[in-house]
Motif scaffolding. Structure first.
Motif, PDB file in Angstrom:
ATOM      1  N   ILE A   1     -20.555 -10.624 -42.431  1.00 59.13           N
ATOM      2  CA  ILE A   1     -18.854 -11.154 -42.855  1.00 59.13           C
ATOM      3  C   ILE A   1     -18.443 -11.378 -44.020  1.00 59.13           C
ATOM      4  O   ILE A   1     -19.584 -12.066 -44.834  1.00 59.13           O
ATOM      5  CB  ILE A   1     -18.293 -11.968 -41.989  1.00 59.13           C
TER       6      ILE A   1
ATOM      7  N   GLN B  25     -15.304 -11.544 -45.378  1.00 57.17           N
ATOM      8  CA  GLN B  25     -13.847 -12.194 -44.950  1.00 57.17           C
ATOM      9  C   GLN B  25     -13.354 -12.731 -43.812  1.00 57.17           C
ATOM     10  O   GLN B  25     -13.778 -12.030 -42.861  1.00 57.17           O
ATOM     11  CB  GLN B  25     -13.649 -10.293 -45.584  1.00 57.17           C
ATOM     12  N   LEU B  26     -12.051 -13.882 -43.957  1.00 56.80           N
ATOM     13  CA  LEU B  26     -11.738 -13.779 -42.866  1.00 56.80           C
ATOM     14  C   LEU B  26     -10.679 -14.190 -43.066  1.00 56.80           C
ATOM     15  O   LEU B  26     -10.259 -14.291 -44.006  1.00 56.80           O
ATOM     16  CB  LEU B  26     -12.792 -15.977 -42.621  1.00 56.80           C
TER      17      LEU B  26
ATOM     18  N   ALA C 296     -13.489 -21.895 -41.706  1.00 59.20           N
ATOM     19  CA  ALA C 296     -13.393 -20.997 -40.116  1.00 59.20           C
ATOM     20  C   ALA C 296     -13.988 -22.989 -39.783  1.00 59.20           C
ATOM     21  O   ALA C 296     -13.522 -22.587 -38.390  1.00 59.20           O
ATOM     22  CB  ALA C 296     -16.318 -20.805 -40.422  1.00 59.20           C
TER      23      ALA C 296
ATOM     24  N   CYS D 122     -21.497  -3.903 -38.663  1.00 54.95           N
ATOM     25  CA  CYS D 122     -21.409  -5.910 -39.199  1.00 54.95           C
ATOM     26  C   CYS D 122     -22.648  -6.307 -39.379  1.00 54.95           C
ATOM     27  O   CYS D 122     -23.006  -7.390 -38.790  1.00 54.95           O
ATOM     28  CB  CYS D 122     -20.582  -6.302 -38.328  1.00 54.95           C
TER      29      CYS D 122
ATOM     30  N   LYS E 145     -13.448  -3.808 -39.573  1.00 54.04           N
ATOM     31  CA  LYS E 145     -13.284  -4.586 -38.749  1.00 54.04           C
ATOM     32  C   LYS E 145     -14.234  -4.976 -38.276  1.00 54.04           C
ATOM     33  O   LYS E 145     -14.840  -4.173 -37.119  1.00 54.04           O
ATOM     34  CB  LYS E 145     -11.861  -5.116 -38.493  1.00 54.04           C
TER      35      LYS E 145
ATOM     36  N   ILE F 241      -9.579 -15.956 -35.141  1.00 55.07           N
ATOM     37  CA  ILE F 241      -9.805 -15.744 -36.726  1.00 55.07           C
ATOM     38  C   ILE F 241     -10.384 -14.131 -36.430  1.00 55.07           C
ATOM     39  O   ILE F 241     -10.621 -13.230 -35.210  1.00 55.07           O
ATOM     40  CB  ILE F 241     -11.005 -16.070 -36.957  1.00 55.07           C
ATOM     41  N   SER F 242     -10.086 -12.751 -37.440  1.00 55.36           N
ATOM     42  CA  SER F 242     -10.824 -11.951 -37.588  1.00 55.36           C
ATOM     43  C   SER F 242     -11.484 -11.991 -38.880  1.00 55.36           C
ATOM     44  O   SER F 242     -11.414 -12.476 -40.053  1.00 55.36           O
ATOM     45  CB  SER F 242      -9.242 -10.909 -37.872  1.00 55.36           C
ATOM     46  N   ALA F 243     -12.247 -10.855 -38.851  1.00 54.25           N
ATOM     47  CA  ALA F 243     -13.550 -10.655 -39.860  1.00 54.25           C
ATOM     48  C   ALA F 243     -13.798  -9.387 -39.862  1.00 54.25           C
ATOM     49  O   ALA F 243     -14.061  -8.584 -39.967  1.00 54.25           O
ATOM     50  CB  ALA F 243     -14.628 -11.819 -39.521  1.00 54.25           C
ATOM     51  N   TRP F 244     -14.518  -8.957 -41.356  1.00 53.54           N
ATOM     52  CA  TRP F 244     -14.254  -8.109 -41.940  1.00 53.54           C
ATOM     53  C   TRP F 244     -16.256  -7.587 -42.661  1.00 53.54           C
ATOM     54  O   TRP F 244     -16.456  -9.118 -43.175  1.00 53.54           O
ATOM     55  CB  TRP F 244     -13.434  -7.193 -42.892  1.00 53.54           C
TER      56      TRP F 244
ATOM     57  N   MET G 270     -14.671 -19.951 -47.044  1.00 56.37           N
ATOM     58  CA  MET G 270     -15.306 -19.631 -45.932  1.00 56.37           C
ATOM     59  C   MET G 270     -15.457 -20.296 -44.362  1.00 56.37           C
ATOM     60  O   MET G 270     -14.951 -19.912 -43.230  1.00 56.37           O
ATOM     61  CB  MET G 270     -16.020 -17.620 -46.030  1.00 56.37           C
TER      62      MET G 270
ATOM     63  N   PHE H 103     -22.427 -15.312 -41.823  1.00 53.21           N
ATOM     64  CA  PHE H 103     -21.661 -15.094 -43.189  1.00 53.21           C
ATOM     65  C   PHE H 103     -22.347 -13.644 -43.999  1.00 53.21           C
ATOM     66  O   PHE H 103     -23.639 -14.322 -43.724  1.00 53.21           O
ATOM     67  CB  PHE H 103     -21.592 -16.094 -44.253  1.00 53.21           C
TER      68      PHE H 103
END
Length: 127
Positions: A115, A117-118, A92, A111, A31, A102-105, A88, A74
């Motif tokens: 990222i 994933q959103l 956004a 990181c 995350k 939003i959260s992103a992985w 994605m 990204f």
């Protein structure tokens, strides 16, 4: 013939061990952002993007949370010239327009590779 088989088996075993150790160093779904609000979505030939400008397909999002600001790229395989990146990017833009958190992985603890994933969360304070 036996020598060739033994040599081939040894090479296969070493390849499996190497690939398994390489996978162990690669993290999945770390995350990077936790319910931040987007302030800017920048797309194009962005030199500061984590994967480079990607021939003008890079995407960088700016965000804020609790008076802290930051920028996140990204992943280079999730930019505008990649099928997942287009979705994605649309997500956004929608989150930016509606002010949704939003959260992103990503794939590494810092990181730094961007990222991949959103997730958009429903606003806690609907209009």
């Amino acid at each position: 013939m036996k020598l060739k088989f033994v040599t081939l088996a040894a090479l296969s075993a070493s390849a499996i061990i190497f690939s398994t150790s390489a996978l162990a160093a690669y993290k999945f779904d770390v995350k990077c952002l936790d319910e931040v609000t987007l302030t800017d979505v920048h797309a194009g030939y962005i030199l500061s993007a984590s994967g480079g400008p990607d021939i003008g397909n890079a995407v960088v999002i700016s965000w804020e949370k609790n008076y802290e600001n930051g920028k996140t790229s990204f992943h280079v395989l999730k930019n505008l010239n990649d099928y997942p990146g287009k979705g994605m990017f649309d997500m956004a833009l929608m989150a930016l327009d509606r002010g949704l958190p939003i959260s992103a992985w990503g794939n590494d603890a810092q990181c730094s590779t961007g990222i991949h994933q959103l997730k958009i969360t429903r606003s806690r304070y609907p209009l």
